[in-house]
Design a protein around this motif. Structure first.
Motif, PDB file in Angstrom:
ATOM      1  N   ARG A 106       0.821  -1.223   0.000  1.00 19.69           N
ATOM      2  CA  ARG A 106       0.000   0.000   0.000  1.00 19.69           C
ATOM      3  C   ARG A 106       0.851   1.267   0.000  1.00 19.69           C
ATOM      4  N   LYS A 107       2.160   1.133   0.206  1.00 16.02           N
ATOM      5  CA  LYS A 107       3.032   2.295   0.211  1.00 16.02           C
ATOM      6  C   LYS A 107       3.198   2.830  -1.203  1.00 16.02           C
ATOM      7  N   GLU A 108       3.000   4.121  -1.366  1.00 17.47           N
ATOM      8  CA  GLU A 108       3.109   4.739  -2.689  1.00 17.47           C
ATOM      9  C   GLU A 108       4.498   4.554  -3.275  1.00 17.47           C
ATOM     10  N   TRP A 109       5.517   4.722  -2.437  1.00 20.03           N
ATOM     11  CA  TRP A 109       6.888   4.647  -2.939  1.00 20.03           C
ATOM     12  C   TRP A 109       7.309   3.219  -3.270  1.00 20.03           C
TER      13      TRP A 109
ATOM     14  N   LYS B 232       5.255   0.908  -4.739  1.00 18.71           N
ATOM     15  CA  LYS B 232       4.566   0.411  -5.920  1.00 18.71           C
ATOM     16  C   LYS B 232       5.101   0.970  -7.223  1.00 18.71           C
TER      17      LYS B 232
ATOM     18  N   TYR C  79       6.747  11.825  -2.194  1.00 23.56           N
ATOM     19  CA  TYR C  79       5.650  11.176  -1.512  1.00 23.56           C
ATOM     20  C   TYR C  79       5.754  11.415  -0.006  1.00 23.56           C
TER      21      TYR C  79
END
Length: 481
Positions: A465-468, A470, A478
């Motif tokens: 779920r971490k933006e960085w 994915k 971010y």
């Protein structure tokens, strides 16, 4: 710059470099930090193997005495680790951002805060030592040895705490080699001190040379004392390295020993979830020990030896997790999201691969491991079966271990702690209670295997779920924390 990167580039230099790193260079950097940490963890395990074999030579009752209180020592040791985490995370972020003065403040404040905390823990441990075996449901045959072992362990907690803090801060600064060397030497010293304290004086033959090895014949208590003395030597060396020799964290004359509310509060905020997680998770292991204890000394000894044997598989994962925290933490402090992304993926993948290989090897050699650890044939037979069952869960266990290190480097400690707590209390404990009545200690380990798979899945979902994690850095910053 390219030649430096390819050889002995430090993490700090990589973060300050304006040039992008190739994937090979990132892997090399991960290996530079991971290998010393892995070797440290493996040396710890070899020390545990030798300790277990030394105590095991005295019979199942001696092994059961240590096995009974082992999970409680993990509880207290985990609390000491948690106390150091909050300062190590902040140190990594400060170093990544180039704020070395603040990083040095973390060292001084960490020594004060964790030192006081460990004295408090030691007092609690000494106070409960005489009651602990009864609380865990032990028989009278192993009670005295269990009390002596835990009391000595509790007395040594301040030593362990300072060593742990110094090691974590050195690792946060990117220095993995010094803690690795010191801890390896500590393991060797532990063997020597155990020989001195556990056994009576006896003759030793090396080739054609014979000499008398002095001994104090302290038995189980000697095992605890030997480890405590080895820890004390390592603590002195570790503090000297971080306080005097570290180019970033060493003491300066103008440094002040004054607590800063902001730093202490943030350390508590970061460390408390980890401490709560350790307390609840290890509390569950204590409950598991209480479930196993009524099954008899053989079951307790089997469970204890199996835990020791299994650790050879998962300790490399913990070594990689230790390296993952400063890699991710310093990358975030420097706002290098590209490195954060790749360091997380590389360390997680490496952890899964190594622990899967170790699980396969352990599955094959399990009978020989137990033959080394104990001469008791019943313990060998049952231990081999339960260890082989648990090996199927090692890849998912690797996910949970390394991802926890990655998230800790980011400063994400609360949610992962809650996930771990829910996994062990909602899955392992109920299943252990259900299966132990019909399958004995084997049922407890089946429950453990199922729970480890659930835990790995939960932690992976959190990381995904971490933006960085994915996607690659595309110029946006971010919100990491």
């Amino acid at each position: 710059m390219s030649s430096v990167i390819n050889n002995k580039m430090t993490l700090v230099a990589a973060l300050k470099s304006v040039q992008p790193l190739t994937y090979k260079q990132k892997i090399n950097l991960v290996m530079q930090l991971s290998l010393p940490a892995i070797l440290t963890q493996v040396s710890f395990i070899m020390m545990e193997y030798i300790d277990a074999a030394m105590v095991g030579s005295m019979g199942a009752a001696a092994s059961a005495a240590i096995g009974l209180v082992l999970s409680t020592t993990w509880l207290f040791g985990g609390m000491c680790n948690a106390a150091s985490v909050g300062f190590s995370i902040q140190t990594a972020h400060c170093i990544g951002a180039g704020e070395n003065d603040k990083a040095r403040q973390m060292l001084r404040q960490g020594i004060i805060v964790t030192g006081i905390f460990s004295l408090f823990l030691a007092a609690i441990g000494m106070a409960i030592s005489s009651y602990l075996p009864d609380w865990l449901g032990s028989g009278t045959a192993i009670k005295k040895d269990a009390i002596d072992y835990f009391f000595i362990y509790a007395c040594s907690l301040p030593i362990y705490q300072l060593k742990n803090l110094a090691a974590m801060l050195l690792q946060s600064s990117g220095n993995m080699r010094a803690p690795s060397i010191i801890n390896t030497v500590m393991c060797l010293l532990d063997i020597v001190f155990n020989l001195l304290f556990i056994f009576p004086s006896h003759q030793i033959m090396i080739g054609n040379i014979s000499f008398t090895m002095p001994g104090l014949d302290m038995g189980v208590a000697g095992a605890a004392l030997g480890t405590a003395v080895a820890e004390a030597v390592a603590a002195i060396a570790m503090l000297w390295m971080v306080c005097c020799k570290s180019p970033i964290l060493h003491f300066l004359k103008h440094d002040k020993w004054k607590l800063t509310r902001e730093y202490v509060y943030k350390a508590i905020k970061l460390g408390f979830p980890v401490g709560l997680e350790h307390a609840v998770l290890t509390g569950a292991i204590v409950v598991t020990t209480a479930i196993v204890a009524p099954l008899g000394a053989v079951a307790i000894a089997t469970n204890s030896f199996a835990v020791t044997a299994e650790s050879l598989c998962y300790m490399p994962g913990y070594g990689i997790a230790i390296a993952a925290s400063p890699l991710v933490g310093q990358s975030i402090g420097a706002k290098r999201w590209d490195l954060t992304h790749h360091f997380a993926r590389i360390t997680v993948g490496m952890g899964v691969v190594i622990m899967t290989i170790m699980a396969f090897i352990m599955f094959v050699i399990a009978p020989y491991i137990f033959a080394f650890l104990t001469p008791d044939l019943a313990v060998q037979e049952i231990g081999t079966k339960i260890l082989r069952i648990e090996m199927f869960a090692e890849p998912m266990f690797a996910l949970s271990i390394v991802i926890a290190g990655v998230l800790r480097g980011e400063g994400d400690t609360f949610v992962p702690s809650i996930l771990n707590i829910c996994s062990i209390w909602c899955v392992r404990i109920p299943l252990s209670l259900l299966l132990a009545s019909s399958l004995g200690v084997m049922g407890v380990w089946i429950a453990m295997s199922i729970e480890l798979c659930c835990r790995g899945l939960l932690l992976f979902m959190r990381l995904w779920r971490k933006e960085w994690f994915k996607r690659e850095d595309n110029g946006r910053h971010y919100n990491a924390i």
